[in-house]
Design an enzyme around this catalytic site. Structure first.
Site, PDB file in Angstrom:
ATOM      1  CG  HIS A 380      40.193  39.907  33.483  1.00 17.29           C
ATOM      2  ND1 HIS A 380      41.036  39.525  32.657  1.00 17.29           N
ATOM      3  CD2 HIS A 380      39.221  41.008  33.119  1.00 17.29           C
ATOM      4  CE1 HIS A 380      40.557  40.329  31.482  1.00 17.29           C
ATOM      5  NE2 HIS A 380      39.414  40.848  31.713  1.00 17.29           N
ATOM      6  CG  ASP A 384      43.411  36.607  27.540  1.00 14.65           C
ATOM      7  OD1 ASP A 384      42.864  35.855  27.063  1.00 14.65           O
ATOM      8  OD2 ASP A 384      44.718  36.783  27.009  1.00 14.65           O
TER       9      ASP A 384
END
Ligand code: COA
Length: 410
Positions: A380, A384
């Site tokens: 992450h 995204d």
């Protein structure tokens, strides 16, 4: 350990098996002579660069100097070329052995296509071509390919997929009232290292369900054709190829980041790792350059990796350089998973069991669908949720409508 002190050995005789945290490799003798000293007992940890064995050579009738006779574990000396599978000699002529040695190829990594699995010159050349990324066309046996079997409906075996995964019952392990402590070694040691490194990555999870009804049918049709060419066609080659087609649109998922997350490297090759459950534990070999491979070539390479994996003979080249991973835990069972990224990769997908479940078609009618769930994890810090979801949608669309892959296959 295949020898003891005092034993006579010839060149290429097995001396011992060394299990590194990457692969298990048989060390063979480079000399004709007599074993004068073994530096380790069974199950002891051998150190890289230290002597393993002294061999008194026939020529000198004298224990050769340590430097001459040292055989070190395969971890540090990948140049060992005279490998054997589980103590059985690999069959190859001296000329083929020389060719392998000159090209730094371990015979144990090469699948022999000659009689009794003898390794032929072509096998070495094919292997070499794979390593350098030059994908040679598959060399099917010149046989007449039969027409597609006529089947209007999904074959029974496919219809019932998911409900028929056999549950092997292993013997219960009893420690007779006493705890047992043992060293973490081999593949488990590799797992400790990789998973500890993975802890630093903030994982993002995303799951979806895929309707594989069409793919199940297509695979049933193609399976006998692949079989004629000597290759078992499972679902994995389709999952892998669809992933590669998706990665062409979302290269960030086929990237790596440096330790401080300052730079992203987009990888040119799609070296797709496949989590493999073996007797020695979990290992993740990868299929190299999937972006230029056909589904059949992927299947053929996967067969080679599975053969070596089950013999505990995957080599370093097969186990390193992965850029993206798929884990088909569904062959064992389960629906969802929480896969852990293998650094330096940035994404991984876990596939659940294919199950026959009721779903609605476009007309609102219930039909028997072949459903599989996928669980993605991504880094992450650089990926995204929207990117992961878009990639997953594309992968899903290729698998739900496998004919659409044809449009994008090169
Ligand atoms: N659901 C149901 N059945 C499945 C399936 C799934 N998700 N995936 C494959 N199958 C079927 C195959 O079609 C095959 O059936 P068939 O004989 O009728 O053709 C059967 O299961 C066995 O497949 P297999 O020969 O093992 O090939 P594969 O390419 O599908 O799988 C591996 C290869 C390496 C992925 C698999 O052997 C394996 O090790 N899976 C476990 C991975 C793991 O441990 N992951 C966890 C990591 S933490």
């Amino acid at each position: 350990m295949y020898v003891k002190e005092g034993d006579s050995v010839s060149q290429f005789d097995s001396i011992c098996e060394v299990q590194s945290d990457k692969a298990s490799v048989t060390i063979t003798s480079r000399y004709d002579g007599i074993i004068r000293k073994l530096y380790y007992n069974l199950d002891e940890i051998a150190y890289v660069g230290k002597p393993l064995v002294d061999i008194e050579t026939d020529a000198l009738k004298d224990v050769a100097s340590e430097e001459d006779v040292v055989e070190t574990p395969a971890v540090s000396h990948e140049e060992h070329t005279h490998q054997e599978i589980k103590g059985h000699k690999t069959l190859a002529t001296p000329a083929v052995r020389r060719l392998a040695m000159e090209n730094n190829i371990k015979l144990s990594e090469v699948v022999g296509t000659g009689k009794d699995n003898r390794i032929l010159k072509e096998d070495i050349l094919n292997y070499l071509a794979k390593q350098t990324g030059a994908i040679l066309p598959p060399s099917p046996k010149p046989e007449i390919i039969p027409p597609l079997p006529k089947s209007e409906t999904v074959p029974a075996a496919a219809k019932d997929r998911g409900t028929k995964i056999p549950i092997p019952i292993s013997k219960p392990i009893v420690f007779a009232g006493k705890d047992k402590t043992e060293a973490v070694t081999g593949f488990h040691k590799a797992m400790v290292k990789t998973m500890t490194a993975a802890l630093k990555i903030p994982h993002f999870g995303y799951c979806d369900e895929i309707d594989l009804t069409q793919l199940v049918q297509l695979r049933e049709e193609l399976k006998p054709l692949a079989q004629v060419r000597g290759v078992k066609l499972s679902f994995m080659p389709f999952f892998i190829k669809a992933a590669s087609l998706g990665l062409l649109h979302y290269p960030i998922l086929n990237a790596s980041v440096d330790e401080n997350c300052q730079n992203i490297t987009y990888k040119a090759s799609h070296n797709i790792g496949v989590a493999m459950d073996t007797e020695q534990g979990l290992t993740v070999p990868n299929v190299k350059n999937v972006q230029v491979c056909s589904v059949f070539e992927i299947a053929s390479e996967l067969n080679r990796l599975l053969t070596l994996g089950s013999a505990g003979q995957l080599g370093t080249n097969d186990l390193t350089g992965g850029t993206f991973t798929l884990s088909n835990i569904g062959t064992i069972g389960g629906t969802y998973a929480k896969p852990v990224i293998l650094p330096p990769e940035v994404a991984i997908g876990a596939l659940g069991k294919i199950q026959v479940l009721p779903r609605f078609n476009g007309n609102g009618e219930v039909f028997k669908a072949q459903i599989m769930n996928v669980s993605w994890s991504a880094d992450h810090r650089i990926i995204d949720g929207a990117t992961m979801a878009r990639f997953s949608n594309l992968w899903k669309s290729y698998l739900e409508n496998p004919a659409s892959m044809l449009l994008d296959l090169k």
